[in-house]
Design an enzyme around this catalytic site. Structure first.
Site, PDB file in Angstrom:
ATOM      1  N   SER A   1      -8.301  -7.903   4.690  1.00 20.19           N
ATOM      2  CA  SER A   1      -7.040  -7.166   4.871  1.00 20.19           C
ATOM      3  C   SER A   1      -6.877  -5.959   3.940  1.00 20.19           C
ATOM      4  O   SER A   1      -5.987  -5.144   4.172  1.00 20.19           O
ATOM      5  CB  SER A   1      -5.856  -8.100   4.682  1.00 20.19           C
ATOM      6  OG  SER A   1      -5.673  -8.868   5.834  1.00 20.19           O
TER       7      SER A   1
ATOM      8  N   LYS B   1      -6.856  -2.747   5.717  1.00 18.58           N
ATOM      9  CA  LYS B   1      -5.683  -2.302   6.491  1.00 18.58           C
ATOM     10  C   LYS B   1      -5.007  -1.081   5.858  1.00 18.58           C
ATOM     11  O   LYS B   1      -4.403  -0.268   6.547  1.00 18.58           O
ATOM     12  CB  LYS B   1      -4.659  -3.435   6.616  1.00 18.58           C
ATOM     13  CG  LYS B   1      -5.151  -4.616   7.471  1.00 18.58           C
ATOM     14  CD  LYS B   1      -4.191  -5.790   7.355  1.00 18.58           C
ATOM     15  CE  LYS B   1      -4.624  -6.982   8.193  1.00 18.58           C
ATOM     16  NZ  LYS B   1      -3.808  -8.184   7.920  1.00 18.58           N
TER      17      LYS B   1
ATOM     18  N   TYR C   1     -11.231  -3.487  14.577  1.00 24.04           N
ATOM     19  CA  TYR C   1     -10.501  -4.253  13.555  1.00 24.04           C
ATOM     20  C   TYR C   1     -11.427  -5.227  12.809  1.00 24.04           C
ATOM     21  O   TYR C   1     -11.470  -5.243  11.578  1.00 24.04           O
ATOM     22  CB  TYR C   1      -9.324  -4.985  14.222  1.00 24.04           C
ATOM     23  CG  TYR C   1      -8.614  -5.933  13.300  1.00 24.04           C
ATOM     24  CD1 TYR C   1      -7.768  -5.467  12.304  1.00 24.04           C
ATOM     25  CD2 TYR C   1      -8.807  -7.309  13.407  1.00 24.04           C
ATOM     26  CE1 TYR C   1      -7.129  -6.343  11.441  1.00 24.04           C
ATOM     27  CE2 TYR C   1      -8.162  -8.188  12.554  1.00 24.04           C
ATOM     28  CZ  TYR C   1      -7.331  -7.701  11.569  1.00 24.04           C
ATOM     29  OH  TYR C   1      -6.699  -8.571  10.712  1.00 24.04           O
TER      30      TYR C   1
ATOM     31  N   TYR D   1       1.259 -10.090   1.498  1.00 19.33           N
ATOM     32  CA  TYR D   1       1.829 -10.918   2.576  1.00 19.33           C
ATOM     33  C   TYR D   1       3.232 -11.398   2.188  1.00 19.33           C
ATOM     34  O   TYR D   1       3.977 -10.645   1.565  1.00 19.33           O
ATOM     35  CB  TYR D   1       0.927 -12.123   2.895  1.00 19.33           C
ATOM     36  CG  TYR D   1      -0.543 -11.815   2.937  1.00 19.33           C
ATOM     37  CD1 TYR D   1      -1.048 -10.871   3.822  1.00 19.33           C
ATOM     38  CD2 TYR D   1      -1.440 -12.471   2.116  1.00 19.33           C
ATOM     39  CE1 TYR D   1      -2.405 -10.603   3.881  1.00 19.33           C
ATOM     40  CE2 TYR D   1      -2.801 -12.210   2.173  1.00 19.33           C
ATOM     41  CZ  TYR D   1      -3.269 -11.274   3.052  1.00 19.33           C
ATOM     42  OH  TYR D   1      -4.606 -11.005   3.106  1.00 19.33           O
TER      43      TYR D   1
ATOM     44  N   VAL E   1      -8.395 -12.069   2.698  1.00 16.22           N
ATOM     45  CA  VAL E   1      -8.746 -13.497   2.685  1.00 16.22           C
ATOM     46  C   VAL E   1     -10.115 -13.802   2.088  1.00 16.22           C
ATOM     47  O   VAL E   1     -10.446 -14.963   1.888  1.00 16.22           O
ATOM     48  CB  VAL E   1      -8.705 -14.179   4.072  1.00 16.22           C
ATOM     49  CG1 VAL E   1      -7.306 -14.485   4.503  1.00 16.22           C
ATOM     50  CG2 VAL E   1      -9.472 -13.437   5.105  1.00 16.22           C
TER      51      VAL E   1
HETATM   52  N1  GLN Z   1     -10.002 -10.445   9.221  1.00 14.56           N
HETATM   53  C1  GLN Z   1      -8.925 -11.259   8.781  1.00 14.56           C
HETATM   54  C2  GLN Z   1      -8.068 -11.734   9.929  1.00 14.56           C
HETATM   55  O1  GLN Z   1      -7.794 -11.000  10.811  1.00 14.56           O
HETATM   56  C3  GLN Z   1      -8.100 -10.498   7.781  1.00 14.56           C
HETATM   57  C4  GLN Z   1      -6.902 -11.284   7.313  1.00 14.56           C
HETATM   58  C5  GLN Z   1      -6.643 -11.171   5.845  1.00 14.56           C
HETATM   59  O2  GLN Z   1      -7.437 -10.741   5.049  1.00 14.56           O
HETATM   60  N2  GLN Z   1      -5.486 -11.666   5.486  1.00 14.56           N
HETATM   61  O3  GLN Z   1      -7.647 -12.856   9.986  1.00 14.56           O
END
Ligand code: GLN
Length: 307
Positions: free
Chosen positions: A63, A66, A191, A243, A261
């Site tokens: 993430s 992003k 993505y 988050y 994650v």
């Molecule tokens: N690739 C992961 C997902 O889409 C990214 C989520 C994350 O890092 N929180 O679930």
């Protein structure tokens, strides 16, 4: 105490916290990571970098990417078009939650840091094919990180692409509501690929340092990101970057940050430095347990909070 010694000492204390968390396993390939690794690199604007612990560990951005897909899409489309499709508010829900997608303003994701929002953003990066969109984003990350060899970890990419039923269902729901246009699988490919870009703490720290320096590369003097878009990215990092633990992180650490994650965290100390951390064991909210602890200790010791 010398700065380097402070970092070493705090890192040893924080590493013990890894035992309280667990490595993400919903992407099977990530479950293979060693939970109690902890590494950090700090890039101060115009000065040498400092590292400690397992800073050479390779990890995927997940993430954290992003932030950079958002910035590139803003540079490609401008604010009005981006915010027509994606909101500006935190959700208070998990990063892959779908509950508010149907309850409020059907189909419009609350912000670009949750999965639904980031998938829409991936579709808005300029390019005539998914391949071209991803290659443009990879080139952008390479430039910010100062390393033209950065690539994706194909095992992690394939593992996520093969198991992403939840992200797929989010994406198809977005398509049903005409927020996502075109081929869903193409947008998911972009993505998943940007989530699988593999880096070290030093890369993340350098990307954070460019944000800390308002988008200007201090080595070349080149503006890599317009200041306005750095501003937008920092706001999202404060309000949604960690988050549904972003409020707690703002109180305890007080810095714009984004976690992934894989256990990575990018943190920005505006005007001063960029920080990259890796600690794969995650807490309930999906943030690195030891990484958050380390940033909290460092922020308290050096009085880094923006507030
Ligand atoms: N690739 C992961 C997902 O889409 C990214 C989520 C994350 O890092 N929180 O679930």
């Amino acid at each position: 105490m010398e700065e380097r010694a402070v970092i070493e000492e705090l890192l040893l204390q924080s590493r013990e916290r890894s035992a309280e968390g667990q490595v993400a396993d919903y992407i099977p390939e990530l479950a293979k990571r060693t939970p109690d690794r902890l590494g950090i690199t700090i890039h101060r604007i115009g000065q040498d970098s400092m590292s400690a612990g397992d800073c050479d560990t390779q990890f995927t951005l997940q993430s954290i990417s992003k932030v950079f897909s958002l910035i590139l899409a803003l540079m490609d489309q401008g604010e009005d078009r981006i915010f027509d499709k994606v909101g500006m508010e935190p959700t208070g829900d998990n990063f892959n939650s779908m509950v508010k997608l149907e309850l409020v303003n059907p189909g419009k994701p609350f912000n670009p840091m949750i999965n639904a929002g980031a998938i829409v953003i991936s579709s808005m990066i300029a390019g005539s094919s998914p391949e071209e969109r991803f290659v443009r984003l990879l080139a952008f990350v390479r430039k910010l990180a100062g390393d033209s060899t950065i690539a994706i970890n194909t095992d992690v990419y394939e593992s996520e692409a093969a198991t992403a039923d939840r992200n797929r269902s989010l994406a198809y729901f977005l398509k049903h509501n005409q927020v996502l246009e075109g081929r869903v699988e193409h947008h998911l490919e972009v993505y998943f690929k940007h989530c699988s870009i593999e880096v070290t703490c030093s890369h993340v720290a350098r990307m954070a340092m460019i944000l800390a320096n308002d988008g200007v590369d201090p080595d070349s003097g080149e503006e890599l990101i317009p200041r306005r878009y750095v501003q937008i990215a920092k706001v999202f990092m404060i309000t949604c970057g960690m988050y549904n633990a972003s409020g707690e992180f703002a109180i305890q650490v007080g810095l714009p940050a984004k976690s992934g994650v894989s256990g990575g965290i990018l943190a920005v100390v505006p005007g001063q430095m960029g920080i990259g951390v890796i600690g794969p064991a995650l807490n309930q909210k999906g943030n690195s347990v030891a990484g958050v602890h380390l940033l909290r200790s460092l922020s308290a010791r050096w009085d880094l909070s923006m507030f």
